[in-house]
Design an enzyme around this catalytic site. Structure first.
Site, short mmCIF file in Angstrom:
data_model
loop_
_atom_site.label_atom_id
_atom_site.label_comp_id
_atom_site.label_asym_id
_atom_site.label_seq_id
_atom_site.Cartn_x
_atom_site.Cartn_y
_atom_site.Cartn_z
CE LYS A 34 -3.97 -2.21 1.20
NZ LYS A 34 -4.69 -2.62 -0.12
CB CYS A 35 4.31 1.69 -0.32
SG CYS A 35 5.70 2.78 -0.37
N GLY A 36 3.49 4.33 -1.98
CA GLY A 36 3.59 4.96 -3.32
C GLY A 36 4.63 4.21 -4.18
#
Length: 180
Positions: A34-36
């Protein structure tokens, strides 16, 4: 101690001795779903497909220490990666890469390649500003700073390079290609 004296646990909890990868080029990366930087999975898989037959192994270590961006079970993380990025490289058990419960492998990697900054550019500056708010002294430790920090290990087991998350994946691939 060498890298081959360490092991990690796979997503099913089985011990995976790094000695099994002796003579291979390793790319060890702490990941989050769920990270950029999660889009790095796409380029990691492309690199794996391109160089695996020539001796590249990617060791994916999901980690929830940075903004809790690796939620879910090992099974849920694996399903996410398979469905969204068709990953085929080995995924390990979700683990800590800093602190009291860090994997011994990560203590070793950090002792071999220190943090040297995030580099140049907008993303690097944004990450620098963000991390400074959490830890103003962050530049003076070898700790992993964020998701998708990558270590490249040469065929002889030496840690050849450390790439911070904003580093262009083309730089990571160039390093891997040189060692292949």
């Amino acid at each position: 101690m060498t890298i081959y004296d360490y092991s990690v646990r796979d997503a099913q909890g089985n011990d995976v001795p790094l000695k099994n990868y002796e003579g291979k080029v390793l790319l060890i990366v702490n990941t989050a779903t769920k990270c950029g930087f999660t889009l790095h999975y796409k380029e990691l898989e492309q690199m794996y497909e391109k160089y695996h037959a020539q001796g590249l192994e990617i060791i994916d270590v999901p980690c929830n220490q940075f903004g809790e961006q690796a939620p879910g079970t090992n099974e849920q993380i694996s399903e996410f990666c398979t469905l969204n990025y068709n990953t085929k490289f080995p995924q390990m058990k979700k683990s800590d890469v800093n602190g009291t419960n860090e994997l011994p492998l990560y203590a070793y990697l950090k002792s071999q390649k220190q943090f040297e900054g995030f580099g140049e550019g907008k993303t690097a500056q944004m990450l620098d500003d963000f991390i400074k708010k959490i830890n103003p002294d962050y530049k003076n430790t070898s700790d992993i700073k964020w998701n998708f920090t990558k270590f490249v290990v040469a065929r002889d087991g030496t840690v050849a390079a450390r790439f911070e998350p904003p580093a262009p994946m083309s730089d990571v691939e160039a390093c891997v290609a040189k060692l292949i």
